[in-house]
Design a protein around this motif. Structure first.
Motif, mmCIF file in Angstrom:
data_model
loop_
_atom_site.group_PDB
_atom_site.id
_atom_site.type_symbol
_atom_site.label_atom_id
_atom_site.label_comp_id
_atom_site.label_asym_id
_atom_site.label_seq_id
_atom_site.Cartn_x
_atom_site.Cartn_y
_atom_site.Cartn_z
ATOM 1 N N CYS A 1 8.082 5.683 7.760
ATOM 2 C CA CYS A 1 7.285 4.637 8.420
ATOM 3 C C CYS A 1 7.726 3.253 7.946
ATOM 4 O O CYS A 1 7.824 2.323 8.746
ATOM 5 C CB CYS A 1 5.791 4.826 8.155
ATOM 6 N N ARG A 2 8.015 3.121 6.652
ATOM 7 C CA ARG A 2 8.493 1.829 6.129
ATOM 8 C C ARG A 2 9.788 1.422 6.802
ATOM 9 O O ARG A 2 9.950 0.283 7.247
ATOM 10 C CB ARG A 2 8.678 1.896 4.611
ATOM 11 N N CYS B 1 3.450 -2.761 6.644
ATOM 12 C CA CYS B 1 3.901 -1.368 6.740
ATOM 13 C C CYS B 1 5.305 -1.202 6.169
ATOM 14 O O CYS B 1 5.575 -0.235 5.452
ATOM 15 C CB CYS B 1 3.847 -0.905 8.195
ATOM 16 N N ASP C 1 -2.786 2.331 12.855
ATOM 17 C CA ASP C 1 -3.465 2.465 11.576
ATOM 18 C C ASP C 1 -3.995 3.878 11.336
ATOM 19 O O ASP C 1 -4.918 4.083 10.557
ATOM 20 C CB ASP C 1 -4.591 1.450 11.471
ATOM 21 N N ASP D 1 3.741 0.999 3.215
ATOM 22 C CA ASP D 1 3.301 2.291 3.753
ATOM 23 C C ASP D 1 3.679 3.406 2.786
ATOM 24 O O ASP D 1 4.756 3.362 2.174
ATOM 25 C CB ASP D 1 3.921 2.562 5.129
ATOM 26 N N ARG E 1 1.381 7.697 12.701
ATOM 27 C CA ARG E 1 1.872 6.321 12.524
ATOM 28 C C ARG E 1 3.352 6.236 12.872
ATOM 29 O O ARG E 1 3.795 5.302 13.536
ATOM 30 C CB ARG E 1 1.642 5.829 11.094
#
Length: 134
Positions: free
Chosen positions: A111-112, A102, A61, A106, A68
């Protein structure tokens, strides 16, 4: 690794771009080490993978998207090396909901995508183990 975790909330160490860059590179380096050692037949690798997963999870987080991303990369590296029970216990403690959230929301596209990949890897590992037990 766990003594390293105790400093997680120390802003004098981790606040700002230098701390974020160090943490990003540290997680990447540990992930690469684990990945390169994956073919070595040692029970210590499972311990290392579990510790790395927990370390990465503690930064899932983070405010910084690079941190991340590195945490997700470390988790992706660890998924196939930790016992199924380890994954199940983490999934019941928020891992699944984090990965779903996420992968959908996100702010960082990388990150996604990586959260979606980790979620898929976990599904594959769990499905494969269920097939093997049948």
């Amino acid at each position: 690794l766990f003594s390293f975790l105790q400093t997680r909330n120390d802003e004098s160490i981790w606040a700002g771009p230098i701390g974020e860059k160090f943490l990003t590179e540290f997680l990447k380096t540990l992930s690469i080490m684990l990945y390169c050692a994956r073919t070595y037949p040692s029970p210590a690798l499972r311990v290392f993978a579990a510790d790395l997963f927990d370390l990465a999870w503690s930064f899932h987080d983070a405010k910084c998207s690079e941190v991340r991303y590195s945490a997700l990369m470390a988790m992706a590296t660890c998924v196939s090396m930790v016992p199924l029970e380890f994954i199940i216990s983490r999934a019941s403690h928020g891992l699944s909901s984090f990965l779903n959230h996420c992968s959908a929301f996100d702010e960082n596209a990388d990150c996604r995508r990586l959260a979606s990949l980790v979620g898929g890897s976990i599904s594959d590992v769990m499905g494969q183990t269920l097939i093997e037990r049948a």
